[in-house]
Structures are given as C-alpha cells and as structure tokens.
Design an enzyme around this catalytic site. Structure first.
Site, PDB file in Angstrom:
ATOM      1  CG  ASP A 255      56.270  -8.475  86.059  1.00 52.71           C
ATOM      2  OD1 ASP A 255      55.964  -8.780  87.229  1.00 52.71           O
ATOM      3  OD2 ASP A 255      57.401  -8.687  85.584  1.00 52.71           O
ATOM      4  CG  HIS A 309      58.026 -11.647  87.697  1.00 51.44           C
ATOM      5  ND1 HIS A 309      58.242 -10.372  88.178  1.00 51.44           N
ATOM      6  CD2 HIS A 309      59.106 -12.384  88.059  1.00 51.44           C
ATOM      7  CE1 HIS A 309      59.412 -10.335  88.807  1.00 51.44           C
ATOM      8  NE2 HIS A 309      59.953 -11.546  88.750  1.00 51.44           N
ATOM      9  CD  GLU A 380      63.189 -11.317  90.784  1.00 50.21           C
ATOM     10  OE1 GLU A 380      64.153 -10.666  91.204  1.00 50.21           O
ATOM     11  OE2 GLU A 380      62.183 -10.800  90.249  1.00 50.21           O
TER      12      GLU A 380
END
Length: 633
Positions: A255, A309, A380
């Site tokens: 990540d 990420h 995201e």
C-alpha cells in the site's frame, strides 16, 4: 477468644471429609446428558457422559463447524489412540503427495486434542484398557480427478462415512478433488475428541456426511502494509482458515505505507519501501506461503492495489532516469490528496510507469503461480492529487483529454485496461478474472461504461444497503461481498487519526458477521438472489490498528462465523449456532490459535443458560416485586 478454637475445629473437620488426593487429581462430580440437543449438567451417574463426549454426540450437527449440508451420526463413541490410525488412499499422481500431507496434518491435529500437548507428540500415558489399545481408526480416501489447484469451478464437495465394527472404525472419504477430501478430513477431525477419563481419543462410532459449500469464494483479507505480520503469524492464519473451510487468503501485501514484498528484478521497491530490512517477505517465503495454503485447501490471492494506494517504495524512479513513477507521495496536508496518510498515486503521464508495473506483474505471477484470480485493488483514487500535479495536468491538456472529473475517470479506466493487458501478458497470455473494489468507476451508470463484466469481479466494501449493489448485479457483474457494516473486522476501536472511534465503528460482533447474508441483501435490493453472480464473501482486517500481537483475536472466532455463513448459508440466525461456535473456538485454541473468548467457561459447561430471551418478562417481574415492597439486594 473462645470462638477461635471452635473455628479451627470446624475447618479441621471439613478437611477430614475431603479426599487425600491433590485437587487436580480429584474425579469430577459432574456429568452431562443430552436433552433436546443441549448438554445438561448434573451429578454424574450411569446416564451421564463427560462434557466432551456429550458435545461430540449431542445435537444433529454434533460439534462440526461449519455445519455440513447433511449429517447424521450415532450417539455412541469408540475409543482409540492416535498412534492407531491407518491410511489407504486412491488418487492420481499429482494429488497423492498433497493428500499424504493433509493426512499428516489431520494426525497432528488429533495430537493437539490432548490437554497437555506442548508441541510434537502429546504425553499419552494410559494405562489403557485392552480394547482401546487394539482399536484402530482406518482412513480410506478416494479422490477421482487430478485437480491440484483451486479455481472458482473446483468441486469442493465430499462424502464421509464412519462405521465401527468390533475393534475397527472405518472412515471412508469420497471426493472429486483433493480439496473436497481435505475438507472431509477436517470434518472427521471434528468428529473426534479427547476423553480424559481414559486418556484416549474418541470418535463417533457411525456417521454419514454429505457436504458441499454454498459459495465458491470464502475469504479472509489481511493487510500487511500498514503494519507488518511475520510469516509465522500468516501461517497460523492459514491454519485457522483451514479449520473453518475458508479457501481464499486475500493478501493485501502493499500500500502507500510500505512495500514489504521482495522483487528480484526491482529490488528498489522494497529497499525504499520497507519499514526495516527485517520486515520484508522474501521470494522464498512468498512461494512457501502459497504452497502452505494450497496444502490446506486455500488459494493465496495477491492484490496489487493501484493506481491509488501506492507511494513508499516508488521514490527511486527519478534517480534511475525513469522520471517520477508516483505522485503525491507523502504529500501534505494529506486530507487534500488521499483518504489517509500517507498519500500516493501512480503517475499516469509517465509511460515508464507501465514498464515498472509490467515487471511487478511478471514477478507476482511467478511468485503466486499459477494464479486463477488477481486483485487489482482500484479504489479511493483522489482526483485532486492528479489535478494538482503539474506533470499530469500538462499531459491532460496537451492530449485534449479535459480536466473535469469524467476526463480523469476515463484516464483511470485506460490505466485499468493497460493493467489488465500487462497482467495477461505476464501470465503467458492466459487471462484470469480480475477483482476490483467498488469505487468511482463502479458508481451509478459508470460500471459497464468502464468495465467489462465478463472480465471483472467487483468486491463490495460499501454497506449492505447500497443500492449500487443491485445495479451491479443487474448489469451481470459477478460480486464478492465485504460490506464494511458487517464484515470489516478492524472496526470499533479508538481513532488513530484524531480522537473518538475509528470511521467504521461500531465493533462487529460474531452474531452480526454470522447473520450477514449476501443472498438476502441481493433479494432485498433487486427482488432476486442472483445466486449465479454472487461468488461469496470475505472478511477484511485492515491493519492501521492491528499487528500480529492482536491478529488471532481480531480474526477469530468472528472469521469462523463468516465461514459458516459462506459454507452453509444457513436459513436461521446466529442463535442455533452458538454452542457449536463456542466449541469451535476451543478447538482452535487447542490448535494454537489465540482466538478471542466469547463467553465465560461456565456457559460452555451449561448450554442454553447464557441468553437474553425473556428479559422483558424478568424486568416486569422485578418491577412487580418492587411495587410489592421487595427490593433486590
């Protein structure tokens, strides 16, 4: 002063009445009898058994977890020693080595039932009755085909037949694949327990189990980027998953926080991205974990989350003449550029970024080979990160792509298509289904515009009431449920950014996990269960506030509740399953899993007496007593 010697005399009299043996050697005064599926505690008699024997033989499902599709068993047991287990197998060459290892694990689990087990062999001491010494448990396992790798089409069904004649108990397993046979051995191990009175094992003397999972995808996600987890803790997680017939370990290995995966062709990724040289998964360790899982009936599913990420681990590009590979890395204020610190997204304007991404896929495909699924992440994305990076905005303008949200979503979808092509190329041009999280690309009206439902599976992390779930199903997307309102296991703790509780609070108890039915959610939203599109589900442990010190307790036994939902898809709620889950939790503890405690031990020994039914009547009765002038001390 005269009262003192009197008290001493009373104590002495009591001591005289007690047996001379040490307390731990005293025979238990209690026995248990099966009454309408519950083990009822009372004074031991000719009609009672030990608690373990009662748990093993009482109730329609015995103590098996997850509940089989069909099970019948006797109320009698046969005693034997773990050294008296024989094996006879019929399998094809590719499968036999796996089966031998699965049987070895089965035998090791039997050893762990001894309360004095401390690793290796348990201290079986006896002396034993001759009938125990001579009794054998004979395994007879037949596997039809040579499938030695798991896929969404794998037949995981099995049949198990236990019969006892004289001094032999025969356990016959019939399965189409190794994976079904492995599940059968797990079920058989749960039809066995330790009998303290004779220091031996006992197995139900007769049983018929016909079993098949309700869903082909039954998973646990572990995030090893926010905090590092040792290989040993991951192996322990795989052991617990196998005990519950879960079949997918979704490894969110990297990540923006860290890049703990060793890549031989890209050593800079880990060099720049690990927390320390000791917190890295070597290529050998990754391969070993993949095989460790396969033996236990589990696919180790890699996720490489992108284009968001990403971050730490990507800083070396400019030094190596490749330009900036990722943007917004560790950028502040983080709230403007990502959902949590630290930030980072791939640089869509740099074509060399795709060269590096292709190398990552090449190595991941080899490390996790052979892959039948791949997780692209894909959630995201923060458009403001891209839209405030000069290199990207100039690229968007120069190519007349536009600068509004739809323009960025379109370029995001182009990135995803290039990623799919790179992965397919890395996989010797064999395309596998890709999994994506729900995101802006899957919002209303967008999913089928940007994504092909024949190529992608959507993993749902929004709530179970999200109407977009229905839209995805009606557009023929296959889905995996991980709705955070029931299946996020990191919820219900103090906030790690700011104060108060974390964003997805409250805590999700095992009852909420158990009752979360993907088919019911789909039916509520669309009027149809869409069984052919719902592949299953997964509980997620994101690790902002977890490391291996709390790993077992966060996952188990809530992960076991998930397992029965996905294996059995019971029509009832959690209540009929409670006593079996308590037993399963104790079984996992015996196997070295530090699962969280659900109830006091007293509840385990007094089934059916820890409940809230009738609480309103009890309160009313108390109120009536108070009206009559009676108070509760």
């Amino acid at each position: 002063m005269a009262s003192v010697p009197v008290a001493v005399e009373v104590v002495a009299a009591v001591l005289v009445l007690l047996p001379s043996a040490a307390p731990q050697e005293l025979p238990a005064p209690w026995g248990w009898a099966c009454d309408e599926g519950l083990c009822v505690k009372g004074v031991t008699s000719d009609t009672t058994t030990s608690l373990n024997q009662c748990k093993l033989t009482c109730g329609p499902e015995s103590a098996v977890w997850p509940r089989p599709a069909s099970i019948e068993h006797s109320s009698e047991v046969a005693f034997f020693l773990p050294t008296n287990v024989t094996r006879r197998v019929s399998c094809q060459d590719a499968v036999c080595p796996l089966l031998d290892q699965a049987i070895d694990l089965f035998l090791d689990n039997l050893q762990k039932y001894h309360p004095d087990y401390a690793g290796g062999s348990a201290p079986w001491e006896g002396p034993w009755d001759a009938s125990i010494v001579s009794h054998t448990l004979d395994l007879d396992v037949t596997i039809w085909n040579a499938d030695d790798r798991l896929s969404l089409e794998t037949d995981e069904s099995y049949q198990l037949f236990v019969t006892t004649i004289a001094d032999k108990t025969n356990a016959q397993v019939v399965a189409a694949t190794y994976f079904g046979a492995r599940h059968a051995l797990e079920t058989l191990s749960q039809l066995v327990d330790y009998e303290e009175g004779v220091d031996a094992l006992m197995v139900v003397s007769a049983a018929t189990v016909v079993d098949v999972p309700a869903f082909p995808y039954r998973g646990i996600l572990l995030d090893t980027s926010r905090n590092f987890f040792s290989v040993q803790s991951i192996e322990r997680t795989l052991d617990a998953m196998a005990a519950n017939k879960l079949n997918t370990f979704h490894w969110h290995i990297t990540d923006s926080h860290s890049f703990p995966m060793q890549l031989e062709t890209l050593p800079n990724m880990a060099y720049y991205g690990t927390y320390s040289s000791r917190k890295i998964y070597t290529t050998t360790e990754i391969r070993n974990l993949v095989e460790y899982g396969r033996i236990r009936g589990i696919r180790v599913l890699p996720e490489f989350d992108a284009p968001a990420h990403v971050g730490n681990g990507w800083q070396w590009g400019e030094e190596q003449g490749l330009g900036k590979l990722a943007v917004c890395v560790n950028r502040e204020p983080w709230q403007s550029y990502c959902v949590e610190p630290p930030c980072g997204q791939l640089n869509l304007a740099n074509p060399k970024m795709y060269d590096v991404l292709g190398q990552i896929y090449n190595e991941m495909v080899e490390l996790f080979s052979p892959i039948d699924l791949f997780h692209y992440g894909g959630d995201e994305v923060n458009l403001n990160c891209w839209n405030t990076t000069d290199e990207i905005t100039s690229w968007m303008d120069e190519n007349n792509f536009g600068r509004d949200a739809d323009a960025y979503y379109n370029q995001w979808s182009v990135f995803q298509e290039k990623s799919r092509q790179l992965l397919t190329s890395a996989n010797a041009d064999r395309e596998v289904p890709g999994i994506l999280w729900t995101s802006h690309l899957t919002e209303e009206g967008r999913a089928d515009q940007y994504l092909d439902p024949t190529k992608y599976i959507i993993q749902i992390w929004t709530t179970g009431t999200d109407y977009l779930i229905g839209e995805l199903l009606e557009k023929n997307f296959r889905v995996i449920f991980s709705n955070y309102d029931r299946w996020y296991l990191d919820c219900g703790f103090g906030a790690w950014v700011g104060e108060g509780n974390n964003w997805c609070s409250p805590y999700k108890g095992w009852q909420a996990v158990y009752d979360n039915s993907p088919l019911d959610i789909a039916t509520d939203l669309t009027g149809s269960a869409h069984e052919e599109l719902i592949l299953g589900g997964e509980a997620a442990l994101w690790s902002e506030q977890a490391d291996e010190m709390v790993l077992d307790a966060r996952l188990w036994p809530r992960g076991a509740a998930l397992a029965e939902r996905l294996w059995t898809n019971p029509s009832h709620n959690w209540e009929p399953a409670e006593t079996r889950l308590i037993r399963q939790r104790q079984r996992m503890v015996a196997r070295g899993i530090m699962a969280d405690r659900i109830q006091p031990q007293w509840c385990h020994q007094n089934e059916g007496l820890c409940y809230l039914k009738g609480i309103h009547q009890g309160c009313q009765a108390m109120g009536d007593a108070e009206v009559a002038g009676v108070t509760k001390a």
